[in-house]
Design a protein around this motif. Structure first.
Motif, PDB file in Angstrom:
ATOM      1  N   ASP A  61       3.818   5.982  -5.656  1.00 35.15           N
ATOM      2  CA  ASP A  61       3.737   5.785  -7.148  1.00 35.15           C
ATOM      3  C   ASP A  61       2.628   6.810  -7.518  1.00 35.15           C
ATOM      4  OD1 ASP A  61       6.461   4.621  -7.262  1.00 35.15           O
ATOM      5  OD2 ASP A  61       5.494   2.819  -7.818  1.00 35.15           O
ATOM      6  N   ALA A 109       0.805  -1.271  -0.021  1.00 33.54           N
ATOM      7  CA  ALA A 109       0.073  -0.035   0.116  1.00 33.54           C
ATOM      8  C   ALA A 109       0.910   1.108  -0.062  1.00 33.54           C
ATOM      9  CB  ALA A 109      -1.008  -0.049   1.242  1.00 33.54           C
ATOM     10  N   GLY A 117      -0.628   6.034  -6.893  1.00 31.76           N
ATOM     11  CA  GLY A 117      -2.023   5.154  -6.993  1.00 31.76           C
ATOM     12  C   GLY A 117      -1.842   3.779  -7.827  1.00 31.76           C
ATOM     13  N   MET A 118      -0.742   3.595  -8.453  1.00 33.63           N
ATOM     14  CA  MET A 118      -0.327   2.718  -9.170  1.00 33.63           C
ATOM     15  C   MET A 118       1.103   2.070  -9.145  1.00 33.63           C
ATOM     16  SD  MET A 118      -2.210   0.285 -11.186  1.00 33.63           S
ATOM     17  CE  MET A 118      -3.197   1.091 -12.321  1.00 33.63           C
ATOM     18  N   HIS A 119       1.289   0.746  -8.585  1.00 34.90           N
ATOM     19  CA  HIS A 119       2.884   0.445  -8.606  1.00 34.90           C
ATOM     20  C   HIS A 119       3.145  -0.881  -9.529  1.00 34.90           C
ATOM     21  CE1 HIS A 119       6.608  -0.262  -6.572  1.00 34.90           C
ATOM     22  NE2 HIS A 119       6.256  -1.466  -6.231  1.00 34.90           N
ATOM     23  N   ILE A 124      -6.331  -4.170  -1.768  1.00 31.89           N
ATOM     24  CA  ILE A 124      -5.320  -4.365  -2.774  1.00 31.89           C
ATOM     25  C   ILE A 124      -5.901  -4.962  -3.860  1.00 31.89           C
ATOM     26  CG2 ILE A 124      -2.954  -5.205  -3.295  1.00 31.89           C
ATOM     27  CD1 ILE A 124      -2.066  -4.489  -0.458  1.00 31.89           C
ATOM     28  N   ILE A 142       2.165   1.857  -3.319  1.00 37.77           N
ATOM     29  CA  ILE A 142       1.139   2.182  -4.280  1.00 37.77           C
ATOM     30  C   ILE A 142       0.846   3.892  -4.081  1.00 37.77           C
ATOM     31  CG2 ILE A 142      -1.154   2.242  -4.929  1.00 37.77           C
ATOM     32  CD1 ILE A 142      -1.137  -0.812  -3.931  1.00 37.77           C
ATOM     33  N   GLN A 194       0.462  -4.872 -12.261  1.00 37.51           N
ATOM     34  CA  GLN A 194       0.264  -3.410 -11.608  1.00 37.51           C
ATOM     35  C   GLN A 194      -0.502  -3.749 -10.235  1.00 37.51           C
ATOM     36  OE1 GLN A 194       1.547  -0.856 -12.814  1.00 37.51           O
ATOM     37  NE2 GLN A 194       2.556  -2.122 -14.284  1.00 37.51           N
ATOM     38  N   ALA A 195      -0.134  -3.006  -9.180  1.00 34.68           N
ATOM     39  CA  ALA A 195      -0.965  -3.019  -7.798  1.00 34.68           C
ATOM     40  C   ALA A 195      -1.625  -1.571  -7.448  1.00 34.68           C
ATOM     41  CB  ALA A 195      -0.075  -3.266  -6.582  1.00 34.68           C
ATOM     42  N   LYS A 196      -2.838  -1.709  -7.285  1.00 34.49           N
ATOM     43  CA  LYS A 196      -3.510  -0.248  -6.957  1.00 34.49           C
ATOM     44  C   LYS A 196      -4.538  -0.643  -5.834  1.00 34.49           C
ATOM     45  CE  LYS A 196      -7.529  -0.696  -9.876  1.00 34.49           C
ATOM     46  NZ  LYS A 196      -8.372   0.064 -11.022  1.00 34.49           N
ATOM     47  N   MET A 197      -5.044   0.282  -5.191  1.00 37.04           N
ATOM     48  CA  MET A 197      -6.025   0.278  -4.100  1.00 37.04           C
ATOM     49  C   MET A 197      -7.224   0.561  -4.385  1.00 37.04           C
ATOM     50  SD  MET A 197      -3.759  -0.450  -1.652  1.00 37.04           S
ATOM     51  CE  MET A 197      -4.718  -0.438  -0.098  1.00 37.04           C
TER      52      MET A 197
END
Length: 185
Positions: free
Chosen positions: A127, A121, A129-131, A150, A124, A142-145
């Motif tokens: 970065d 988190a 909002g997107m990692h 997650i 994310i 791509q990881a986002k909340m």
């Protein structure tokens, strides 16, 4: 002698309480306790929600890897996640001649570090909002909340939600997800 016996009993009680506390912090997965002192594979085989994943890991020849020192972060799809793949496709993947393709798909669920959900988190947020999450299989997720959840997006745009986070293992961490992630086609 009585003092030593009392100390030994007290030390045993403290160790038992510490072990129980450590276990209480790890969530149950698939109706089974997950032990922080066991490997990813040693824990996964006990989860009733991960029978397909365990069979796939065995078929792909990845048991020794996921039993090794690591550290690894594994995004572990449930049996329900695998049921979103057609039976024909899944049966094909489980055939010996498709072992390399199965191993690549599974490796796209593994990251070569131990990343707890708060760290993910944080990355994310840092970065914007997107990692990007590079996997050992050569995929980049791509990881986002989404609120407190997650989400992972594979190279095909498919989203998986982390449904159980931070399941500590002796060689890393498991995050249970609700969809199988696939490499770009």
């Amino acid at each position: 002698m009585i003092r030593f016996a009392t100390f030994a009993y007290a030390a045993t009680a403290v160790l038992a309480a510490t072990a129980a506390f450590a276990q209480a912090k790890n969530p149950m997965v698939g109706g089974a306790p997950m032990y922080a002192n066991k490997t990813i594979v040693e824990n996964a085989v006990n989860s009733k929600d991960h029978e397909t994943l365990v069979a796939a890991v065995k078929q792909a020849g990845l048991v020794d890897t996921l039993n090794s020192e690591g550290p690894f972060t594994v995004f572990a799809p449930t049996d329900r996640a695998f049921s979103k793949i057609s039976d024909d496709s899944l049966n094909q993947l489980m055939m010996d001649e498709h072992k390399a393709q199965l191993a690549k798909i599974l490796a796209c669920h593994v990251v070569a570090t131990s990343a707890m959900s708060d760290a993910i988190a944080g990355m994310i947020a840092a970065d914007g909002g997107m990692h990007p999450v590079p996997t050992v299989g050569g995929c980049t997720l791509q990881a986002k909340m989404d609120g407190d959840d997650i989400l992972l997006i594979d190279e095909n745009g498919r989203e998986a939600k982390v449904t159980i986070a931070d399941v500590r293992q002796s060689n890393g961490v498991i995050h249970v997800i609700d969809r199988v992630l696939l490499p770009a086609q």
